[in-house]
Write an enzyme that holds these catalytic residues in place. Structure first.
Site, PDB file in Angstrom:
ATOM      1  N   GLY A  11      30.415  -3.936  58.965  1.00 25.67           N
ATOM      2  CA  GLY A  11      31.696  -3.963  58.277  1.00 25.67           C
ATOM      3  C   GLY A  11      32.566  -4.922  58.597  1.00 25.67           C
ATOM      4  O   GLY A  11      32.759  -5.376  59.736  1.00 25.67           O
ATOM      5  N   ARG A  72      24.664  -5.584  55.826  1.00 23.52           N
ATOM      6  CA  ARG A  72      23.946  -4.672  56.893  1.00 23.52           C
ATOM      7  C   ARG A  72      22.303  -5.247  56.451  1.00 23.52           C
ATOM      8  O   ARG A  72      21.957  -5.194  55.479  1.00 23.52           O
ATOM      9  CB  ARG A  72      24.317  -3.323  56.697  1.00 23.52           C
ATOM     10  CG  ARG A  72      25.534  -3.014  57.141  1.00 23.52           C
ATOM     11  CD  ARG A  72      25.775  -1.307  56.630  1.00 23.52           C
ATOM     12  NE  ARG A  72      27.236  -1.371  56.652  1.00 23.52           N
ATOM     13  CZ  ARG A  72      28.077  -1.105  57.873  1.00 23.52           C
ATOM     14  NH1 ARG A  72      27.578  -1.324  58.945  1.00 23.52           N
ATOM     15  NH2 ARG A  72      29.497  -0.803  57.823  1.00 23.52           N
ATOM     16  N   ASP A 103      28.824  -2.110  67.028  1.00 24.18           N
ATOM     17  CA  ASP A 103      27.750  -1.771  68.035  1.00 24.18           C
ATOM     18  C   ASP A 103      26.284  -1.881  67.496  1.00 24.18           C
ATOM     19  O   ASP A 103      25.411  -2.215  68.083  1.00 24.18           O
ATOM     20  CB  ASP A 103      27.789  -0.064  68.503  1.00 24.18           C
ATOM     21  CG  ASP A 103      27.793   0.782  67.264  1.00 24.18           C
ATOM     22  OD1 ASP A 103      28.013   0.353  66.129  1.00 24.18           O
ATOM     23  OD2 ASP A 103      27.777   1.930  67.791  1.00 24.18           O
ATOM     24  N   SER A 105      25.578  -4.281  65.278  1.00 24.54           N
ATOM     25  CA  SER A 105      25.203  -5.686  65.516  1.00 24.54           C
ATOM     26  C   SER A 105      24.658  -6.082  66.747  1.00 24.54           C
ATOM     27  O   SER A 105      23.929  -6.949  67.102  1.00 24.54           O
ATOM     28  CB  SER A 105      26.537  -6.468  64.797  1.00 24.54           C
ATOM     29  OG  SER A 105      26.765  -6.152  63.644  1.00 24.54           O
ATOM     30  N   THR A 126      35.737  -4.393  64.626  1.00 23.19           N
ATOM     31  CA  THR A 126      35.401  -3.409  63.991  1.00 23.19           C
ATOM     32  C   THR A 126      36.870  -2.512  63.742  1.00 23.19           C
ATOM     33  O   THR A 126      37.524  -2.618  64.807  1.00 23.19           O
ATOM     34  CB  THR A 126      34.581  -2.734  64.424  1.00 23.19           C
ATOM     35  OG1 THR A 126      34.577  -1.071  63.806  1.00 23.19           O
ATOM     36  CG2 THR A 126      34.603  -2.364  65.785  1.00 23.19           C
ATOM     37  N   ILE A 127      37.340  -2.038  62.680  1.00 19.42           N
ATOM     38  CA  ILE A 127      38.436  -1.283  62.588  1.00 19.42           C
ATOM     39  C   ILE A 127      38.468  -0.062  63.221  1.00 19.42           C
ATOM     40  O   ILE A 127      39.587   0.449  63.474  1.00 19.42           O
ATOM     41  CB  ILE A 127      38.945  -1.170  60.965  1.00 19.42           C
ATOM     42  CG1 ILE A 127      38.152  -0.191  60.376  1.00 19.42           C
ATOM     43  CG2 ILE A 127      39.094  -2.339  60.315  1.00 19.42           C
ATOM     44  CD1 ILE A 127      38.508   0.209  58.934  1.00 19.42           C
ATOM     45  N   ASP A 128      37.319   0.333  63.650  1.00 21.40           N
ATOM     46  CA  ASP A 128      37.155   1.645  64.087  1.00 21.40           C
ATOM     47  C   ASP A 128      37.551   1.667  65.838  1.00 21.40           C
ATOM     48  O   ASP A 128      37.889   2.793  66.310  1.00 21.40           O
ATOM     49  CB  ASP A 128      35.729   2.333  64.156  1.00 21.40           C
ATOM     50  CG  ASP A 128      35.516   2.708  62.778  1.00 21.40           C
ATOM     51  OD1 ASP A 128      36.268   3.267  62.045  1.00 21.40           O
ATOM     52  OD2 ASP A 128      34.324   2.267  62.239  1.00 21.40           O
ATOM     53  N   ASP A 130      35.967   1.355  68.513  1.00 25.99           N
ATOM     54  CA  ASP A 130      34.937   2.413  68.966  1.00 25.99           C
ATOM     55  C   ASP A 130      33.998   1.636  69.954  1.00 25.99           C
ATOM     56  O   ASP A 130      32.898   2.164  70.265  1.00 25.99           O
ATOM     57  CB  ASP A 130      33.982   3.194  68.149  1.00 25.99           C
ATOM     58  CG  ASP A 130      33.540   2.430  66.839  1.00 25.99           C
ATOM     59  OD1 ASP A 130      33.628   1.324  66.841  1.00 25.99           O
ATOM     60  OD2 ASP A 130      32.870   3.105  66.159  1.00 25.99           O
ATOM     61  N   ARG A 172      34.266   7.752  60.453  1.00 21.93           N
ATOM     62  CA  ARG A 172      33.104   9.073  60.392  1.00 21.93           C
ATOM     63  C   ARG A 172      32.776   9.537  61.737  1.00 21.93           C
ATOM     64  O   ARG A 172      32.600  10.993  61.922  1.00 21.93           O
ATOM     65  CB  ARG A 172      31.786   8.456  60.005  1.00 21.93           C
ATOM     66  CG  ARG A 172      31.697   8.007  58.296  1.00 21.93           C
ATOM     67  CD  ARG A 172      30.907   7.441  57.669  1.00 21.93           C
ATOM     68  NE  ARG A 172      30.573   6.201  58.339  1.00 21.93           N
ATOM     69  CZ  ARG A 172      29.312   5.259  57.991  1.00 21.93           C
ATOM     70  NH1 ARG A 172      28.625   5.628  57.354  1.00 21.93           N
ATOM     71  NH2 ARG A 172      29.535   4.226  58.610  1.00 21.93           N
ATOM     72  N   HIS A 216      58.707  19.145  53.101  1.00 21.38           N
ATOM     73  CA  HIS A 216      57.469  18.259  53.059  1.00 21.38           C
ATOM     74  C   HIS A 216      56.579  18.001  54.186  1.00 21.38           C
ATOM     75  O   HIS A 216      57.226  18.477  55.185  1.00 21.38           O
ATOM     76  CB  HIS A 216      57.806  16.928  52.475  1.00 21.38           C
ATOM     77  CG  HIS A 216      58.513  16.161  53.077  1.00 21.38           C
ATOM     78  ND1 HIS A 216      59.954  16.288  53.622  1.00 21.38           N
ATOM     79  CD2 HIS A 216      58.071  15.089  54.294  1.00 21.38           C
ATOM     80  CE1 HIS A 216      60.028  15.487  54.813  1.00 21.38           C
ATOM     81  NE2 HIS A 216      59.005  14.483  55.136  1.00 21.38           N
TER      82      HIS A 216
END
Length: 320
Positions: A11, A72, A103, A105, A126-128, A130, A172, A216
């Site tokens: 990604g 990918r 990871d 990759s 990676t934006i995650d 992680d 995810r 709200h």
């Protein structure tokens, strides 16, 4: 080492271009040639690669995405695919490889390095956020600021219409984006895959706020915890509140990288070249205690990178 190759894989994340720029210019500064590989490991297999120079990376530090494109590759998972990639290593005279990605990759790059002896260095993009072995990954800061901007804008309309808004973000298997943006955005509840949640508790929290005059609410949901539509429906059934759902999706991957991501990408990209020059292989350029260091890829990938649950607890305290 006289010639290295460079690819982006998995990604995309904001800051990849800044990292490409750093790798190319650092290598050229030290008298090396750089081969750019298009479309990740697919391009590596197909020989879609060619020389890069200073002009190749001019005026890209501020651009999101990756000028080398990414994909990918199922074929690279096979011995036959990796053998084809190695034919291009020989064809182009590549002596070292920099892989910018996550990871998956890194695992592929590590296997390739063991099979064919090519020195490989990874850069975590990676934006995650992680990847074990580094405190932050390229793209995370920009992604959470993109989400935060959305939260701030949605809060305006939530206040005007006195509604409960559910905002679904990426993640995810990891709730870092939801946790960081939810805490910074003052969300009433944050749902992440690492932490079980109870709809009754969420609804009671909303009802308590309503009884004290709060009209709200904002709930941030990582996609791995639950779907935003389901969360909205469950809350509406239990409380009767008018709920609206916003799914941010791939909006989080795009945009001009933040200053923090440009700095991080520049430092890690330069470090990856230094590691190759020092004869290192199967290493990752990472950040530990604020310092850029080389980390063993295999050791890092055998560890886990949990979210900081102290932040989760703090978010719960501050949202009462």
């Amino acid at each position: 080492m006289q010639r290295i190759a460079l690819l982006t894989s998995g990604g995309d994340s904001p800051g990849m271009n800044a990292c490409i720029r750093a790798v190319v210019r650092k290598a050229i500064y030290h008298g090396m040639e750089v081969i750019g590989i298009n479309r990740g490991f697919n391009g590596f297999i197909e020989g879609d690669m060619g020389p890069m120079n200073l002009s190749s990376v001019a005026d890209i530090i501020h651009r999101g995405g990756t000028i080398l494109h990414t994909a990918r590759s199922e074929q690279f998972l096979t011995p036959e695919g990796r053998a084809k990639a190695y034919e291009n290593v020989k064809r182009f005279g590549v002596q070292g490889l920099v892989v910018i990605g996550g990871d998956g990759s890194f695992r592929g790059a590590s296997v390739f390095s063991r099979e064919f002896g090519l020195p490989v260095v990874g850069v975590p993009g990676t934006i995650d956020n992680d990847i074990p072995g580094t405190e932050q990954t390229i793209g995370f800061d920009t992604a959470i600021n993109t989400v935060l901007e959305a939260i701030d804008k949605i809060r305006d309309t939530a206040t005007s219409h006195e509604r409960t808004f559910i905002i679904e973000v990426m993640g995810r298997r990891n709730g870092s984006i939801a946790l960081a943006s939810g805490l910074a955005g003052g969300a009433e509840s944050i749902l992440i895959p690492e932490q079980p949640f109870d709809y009754e508790d969420i609804c009671q929290r909303l009802l308590r706020g309503f009884r004290r005059g709060k009209a709200h609410s904002i709930i941030v949901v990582a996609e791995g915890a639950s779907g935003g539509m389901e969360v909205g429906q469950r809350i509406k059934e239990r409380t009767g509140f008018d709920t609206k759902v916003t799914i941010l999706g791939h909006l989080q991957r795009g945009g001009s990288p933040s200053a923090a991501d440009r700095l991080l990408a520049s430092r890690l990209g330069a470090k990856s070249v230094e590691l190759l020059m020092a004869g290192e292989t199967r290493k990752m350029a990472g950040v530990k205690a604020g310092q850029v260091v080389g980390v063993d890829i295999d050791e890092a990938l055998n560890e886990s990178r949990p979210v900081d649950l102290a932040l989760y607890d703090l978010a719960g305290v501050l949202s009462i």
